[in-house]
Enzyme design. Structure first.
Site, PDB file in Angstrom:
ATOM      1  N   GLU A  60      27.559  37.209  40.118  1.00  0.00           N
ATOM      2  CA  GLU A  60      28.907  37.101  40.690  1.00  0.00           C
ATOM      3  C   GLU A  60      29.983  37.340  39.644  1.00  0.00           C
ATOM      4  O   GLU A  60      31.060  37.849  39.957  1.00  0.00           O
ATOM      5  CB  GLU A  60      29.119  35.720  41.336  1.00  0.00           C
TER       6      GLU A  60
ATOM      7  N   VAL B 277      21.331  35.496  43.479  1.00  0.00           N
ATOM      8  CA  VAL B 277      22.634  35.647  42.852  1.00  0.00           C
ATOM      9  C   VAL B 277      22.936  34.426  41.996  1.00  0.00           C
ATOM     10  O   VAL B 277      22.801  33.283  42.450  1.00  0.00           O
ATOM     11  CB  VAL B 277      23.755  35.814  43.913  1.00  0.00           C
ATOM     12  N   CYS B 278      23.307  34.681  40.747  1.00  0.00           N
ATOM     13  CA  CYS B 278      23.794  33.618  39.859  1.00  0.00           C
ATOM     14  C   CYS B 278      24.998  34.190  39.122  1.00  0.00           C
ATOM     15  O   CYS B 278      25.585  35.168  39.571  1.00  0.00           O
ATOM     16  CB  CYS B 278      22.689  33.126  38.921  1.00  0.00           C
ATOM     17  N   GLY B 279      25.377  33.605  38.013  1.00  0.00           N
ATOM     18  CA  GLY B 279      26.537  34.100  37.281  1.00  0.00           C
ATOM     19  C   GLY B 279      26.382  35.533  36.819  1.00  0.00           C
ATOM     20  O   GLY B 279      27.280  36.356  36.964  1.00  0.00           O
TER      21      GLY B 279
ATOM     22  N   GLY C  98      22.942  37.220  37.092  1.00  0.00           N
ATOM     23  CA  GLY C  98      21.739  37.812  37.672  1.00  0.00           C
ATOM     24  C   GLY C  98      20.562  37.795  36.707  1.00  0.00           C
ATOM     25  O   GLY C  98      19.421  37.995  37.111  1.00  0.00           O
TER      26      GLY C  98
END
Length: 152
Positions: free
Chosen positions: A110, A66-68, A70
């Site tokens: 996210e 998960v990052c800002g 994806g």
């Protein structure tokens, strides 16, 4: 099932924490590769590489990154030979990532997906298995090009 590997950068701590808590509440063990005080870097490429390598080494069968958005996690994880990572923000894509592409890693953003939908998407991915059949030669062709790229 081996524990699920999970990792996030500093842009996705809240969603990662929500997913870890939810996964553990439904009886799925999780190993967190996320940034913390003991890591030298919180860059998403470092986290994605750690999770992908752990899967490649057989420590985990599947991973969640998960990052800002994806996107960066998927790009990085897909650089690891033998790893197939799919960015998914809907249940159909998550299911197809497993059934058609045998993706060991799902990536989420996210800033793109809410926590309840993220749980639903991850569940669809976890509940799906590679179906083989007509998809098998396509996944084998991915491996063929991967090996070709490595040898050139």
């Amino acid at each position: 099932m081996l524990p699920i590997a999970i990792g996030c950068d500093d842009a996705a701590v809240n969603l990662k924490n929500t997913l870890v808590e939810w996964l553990e509440s439904i009886g799925i063990k999780v190993v967190d590769y996320s940034t913390d005080a003991n890591r030298e870097s919180n860059f998403y490429p470092d986290i994605a590489w750690s999770v992908g390598q752990a899967i490649k080494e057989g420590k985990h069968e599947r991973g969640i990154l998960v990052c800002g958005t994806g996107i960066g996690m998927a790009i990085t994880a897909n650089k690891i030979p033998g790893i197939r990572a799919a960015q998914c923000h809907d249940t159909f894509s998550a299911e197809r990532a497993r059934k058609s592409n045998d993706a060991q890693i799902i990536t989420l953003g996210e800033r793109v997906i809410g926590p309840e939908l993220a749980k639903t998407v991850v569940k669809a991915w976890l509940d799906s298995e590679f179906s083989g059949g007509g998809s098998t030669p396509k996944v084998e062709r991915i491996s063929y090009y991967e090996k070709k790229a490595i040898s050139s």
